[in-house]
Design a protein around this motif. Structure first.
Motif, PDB file in Angstrom:
ATOM      1  N   LYS A   1       0.852  -0.997   0.114  1.00  0.00           N
ATOM      2  CA  LYS A   1      -0.040  -0.160   0.422  1.00  0.00           C
ATOM      3  C   LYS A   1       1.047   1.578   0.247  1.00  0.00           C
ATOM      4  N   MET A   2       1.727   1.382   0.689  1.00  0.00           N
ATOM      5  CA  MET A   2       2.580   2.326   1.181  1.00  0.00           C
ATOM      6  C   MET A   2       3.444   2.410  -0.615  1.00  0.00           C
ATOM      7  N   CYS A   3       4.554   1.551  -1.046  1.00  0.00           N
ATOM      8  CA  CYS A   3       4.456   1.709  -1.981  1.00  0.00           C
ATOM      9  C   CYS A   3       3.833   2.665  -3.492  1.00  0.00           C
ATOM     10  N   LEU A   4       2.610   1.428  -3.461  1.00  0.00           N
ATOM     11  CA  LEU A   4       1.735   2.429  -4.079  1.00  0.00           C
ATOM     12  C   LEU A   4       0.834   3.802  -4.422  1.00  0.00           C
ATOM     13  N   SER A   5       0.799   4.071  -2.710  1.00  0.00           N
ATOM     14  CA  SER A   5       0.672   5.626  -2.577  1.00  0.00           C
ATOM     15  C   SER A   5       1.764   6.632  -2.904  1.00  0.00           C
ATOM     16  N   ASN A   6       3.218   5.846  -2.334  1.00  0.00           N
ATOM     17  CA  ASN A   6       4.434   6.621  -3.482  1.00  0.00           C
ATOM     18  C   ASN A   6       3.886   6.575  -4.005  1.00  0.00           C
ATOM     19  N   SER A   7       3.929   5.556  -5.441  1.00  0.00           N
ATOM     20  CA  SER A   7       4.053   5.639  -6.620  1.00  0.00           C
ATOM     21  C   SER A   7       2.885   6.904  -7.276  1.00  0.00           C
ATOM     22  N   GLN A   8       2.367   7.036  -7.154  1.00  0.00           N
ATOM     23  CA  GLN A   8       0.488   7.379  -7.354  1.00  0.00           C
ATOM     24  C   GLN A   8       0.241   9.302  -6.743  1.00  0.00           C
ATOM     25  N   ASP A   9       1.811   9.186  -5.858  1.00  0.00           N
ATOM     26  CA  ASP A   9       1.950  10.941  -5.608  1.00  0.00           C
ATOM     27  C   ASP A   9       2.958  11.235  -6.501  1.00  0.00           C
TER      28      ASP A   9
ATOM     29  N   GLU B   1       8.618   2.637  -7.980  1.00  0.00           N
ATOM     30  CA  GLU B   1       7.789   2.005  -6.694  1.00  0.00           C
ATOM     31  C   GLU B   1       6.688   1.411  -6.903  1.00  0.00           C
ATOM     32  N   MET B   2       6.740   1.511  -8.336  1.00  0.00           N
ATOM     33  CA  MET B   2       5.111   0.140  -8.689  1.00  0.00           C
ATOM     34  C   MET B   2       6.546  -1.807  -8.563  1.00  0.00           C
ATOM     35  N   GLY B   3       6.968  -1.430  -9.142  1.00  0.00           N
ATOM     36  CA  GLY B   3       7.871  -2.213  -9.533  1.00  0.00           C
ATOM     37  C   GLY B   3       7.661  -3.072  -7.648  1.00  0.00           C
TER      38      GLY B   3
ATOM     39  N   LEU C   1      17.690  -0.085 -10.753  1.00  0.00           N
ATOM     40  CA  LEU C   1      18.171  -1.246 -11.630  1.00  0.00           C
ATOM     41  C   LEU C   1      17.208  -2.473 -11.174  1.00  0.00           C
ATOM     42  N   VAL C   2      17.187  -3.219  -9.941  1.00  0.00           N
ATOM     43  CA  VAL C   2      16.545  -3.901  -9.746  1.00  0.00           C
ATOM     44  C   VAL C   2      14.471  -3.845  -9.465  1.00  0.00           C
ATOM     45  N   LYS C   3      14.434  -2.014  -8.876  1.00  0.00           N
ATOM     46  CA  LYS C   3      13.246  -1.854  -8.960  1.00  0.00           C
ATOM     47  C   LYS C   3      11.922  -2.163 -11.019  1.00  0.00           C
ATOM     48  N   LEU C   4      12.710  -1.923 -11.149  1.00  0.00           N
ATOM     49  CA  LEU C   4      13.184  -2.087 -12.571  1.00  0.00           C
ATOM     50  C   LEU C   4      12.477  -2.569 -13.391  1.00  0.00           C
ATOM     51  N   ALA C   5      13.655  -3.664 -12.989  1.00  0.00           N
ATOM     52  CA  ALA C   5      13.111  -5.336 -13.714  1.00  0.00           C
ATOM     53  C   ALA C   5      12.044  -5.873 -12.866  1.00  0.00           C
ATOM     54  N   PHE C   6      11.295  -5.379 -11.890  1.00  0.00           N
ATOM     55  CA  PHE C   6       9.763  -6.149 -11.674  1.00  0.00           C
ATOM     56  C   PHE C   6       8.379  -5.308 -11.983  1.00  0.00           C
ATOM     57  N   THR C   7       9.315  -4.242 -12.206  1.00  0.00           N
ATOM     58  CA  THR C   7       8.263  -3.455 -12.995  1.00  0.00           C
ATOM     59  C   THR C   7       6.970  -4.625 -13.420  1.00  0.00           C
TER      60      THR C   7
ATOM     61  N   CYS D   1      -1.405   0.972 -10.668  1.00  0.00           N
ATOM     62  CA  CYS D   1      -1.500   1.017  -9.977  1.00  0.00           C
ATOM     63  C   CYS D   1      -2.722   0.368  -9.000  1.00  0.00           C
ATOM     64  N   GLU D   2      -3.895   1.097 -10.298  1.00  0.00           N
ATOM     65  CA  GLU D   2      -4.903   0.923  -9.694  1.00  0.00           C
ATOM     66  C   GLU D   2      -5.706  -0.492  -9.932  1.00  0.00           C
ATOM     67  N   MET D   3      -4.655  -0.980 -10.463  1.00  0.00           N
ATOM     68  CA  MET D   3      -4.772  -2.992 -11.033  1.00  0.00           C
ATOM     69  C   MET D   3      -4.029  -3.912  -9.766  1.00  0.00           C
ATOM     70  N   MET D   4      -3.364  -3.052  -9.392  1.00  0.00           N
ATOM     71  CA  MET D   4      -2.783  -3.805  -8.117  1.00  0.00           C
ATOM     72  C   MET D   4      -2.987  -3.754  -7.084  1.00  0.00           C
ATOM     73  N   GLU D   5      -3.669  -2.131  -7.166  1.00  0.00           N
ATOM     74  CA  GLU D   5      -4.423  -2.023  -5.436  1.00  0.00           C
ATOM     75  C   GLU D   5      -5.526  -3.521  -5.608  1.00  0.00           C
ATOM     76  N   ALA D   6      -6.512  -3.567  -6.935  1.00  0.00           N
ATOM     77  CA  ALA D   6      -7.134  -4.498  -7.079  1.00  0.00           C
ATOM     78  C   ALA D   6      -7.085  -6.009  -6.659  1.00  0.00           C
TER      79      ALA D   6
END
Length: 215
Positions: A48-56, A83-85, A116-122, A186-191
């Motif tokens: 939740k925190m990562c998705l909130s930060n991404s949306q900010d 942050e989405m990754g 790079l790792v964050k982007l790899a998990f995107t 982000c919205e789909m990950m929240e769902a």
């Protein structure tokens, strides 16, 4: 569970993604195997925190774009992607733990420190029906890697050449499209997280083999 997963029990895709972003060798770096132990019940808050930060970051990117500060704006879009990754990786681990019944889980340590790792998990895009222009734009954005962020925020000098900015992406139309795409992700990950939490409750109450749980 979520409709698609970027890292479920499979580092092969992540290794391939790392190689694509680096534009180099396809072997997996050693840091990809360094892990952090965490309680499964702690993962939803992190997601939740990562998705909130991404949306900010996306909101702030829009604000800068409205002021025609496109260089820093696209850099914030890239930070939102990172942050989405992280969120996608945590969500995948959470889902796996639910199905396996584990109370502890392991996260790739460098998702907290290595761009790079964050982007790899995107996550891959939800919408697959793009125009050629949109497809090329998203492909260019996703293949830029940490270089995009660095050129957005810093001036660099390499082999006698000044490097600053990403002219091909510093356009209002491009930023609007990417912000919309990432916000949808982000919205789909929240769902997906909500679905995973419901599944967790069902499994804990009825068991994984229960017909109602499986439905």
């Amino acid at each position: 569970m979520t409709l698609r997963s970027a890292s479920r029990k499979d580092l092969k895709r992540v290794r391939k993604r790392v190689a694509e972003v680096r534009g180099g060798a396809s072997h997996a770096p050693n840091w990809l195997m360094e892990e952090i132990d965490i309680g499964v019940d702690e993962l939803p808050n992190g997601i939740k925190m990562c998705l909130s930060n991404s949306q900010d970051f996306l909101i702030e990117a829009e604000i800068l774009a409205e002021k025609e500060h496109y260089r820093h704006s696209i850099g914030l879009v890239e930070l939102a992607q990172e942050e989405m990754g992280k969120a996608q990786h945590f969500l995948d681990v959470f889902e796996d733990a639910i199905v396996s019944g584990n109370r502890r889980a392991s996260l790739v340590k460098k998702t907290f420190s290595k761009h790079l790792v964050k982007l790899a998990f995107t996550p891959k895009p939800w919408v697959l029906s793009y125009s050629e222009k949109e497809k090329d734009l998203r492909s260019q954005f996703y293949s830029s890697g940490p270089t995009l962020r660095e050129r957005s925020f810093y001036v660099d000098l390499q082999q006698g050449q000044w490097l600053w900015g990403n002219p091909e992406l510093e356009q209002e139309e491009a930023i609007q499209f990417l912000v919309k795409e990432l916000r949808t992700d982000c919205e789909m990950m929240e769902a997906g997280l909500k679905t995973a939490l419901i599944a967790k409750g069902m499994i804990e109450k009825h068991g994984l083999g229960d017909k109602q749980t499986q439905e």
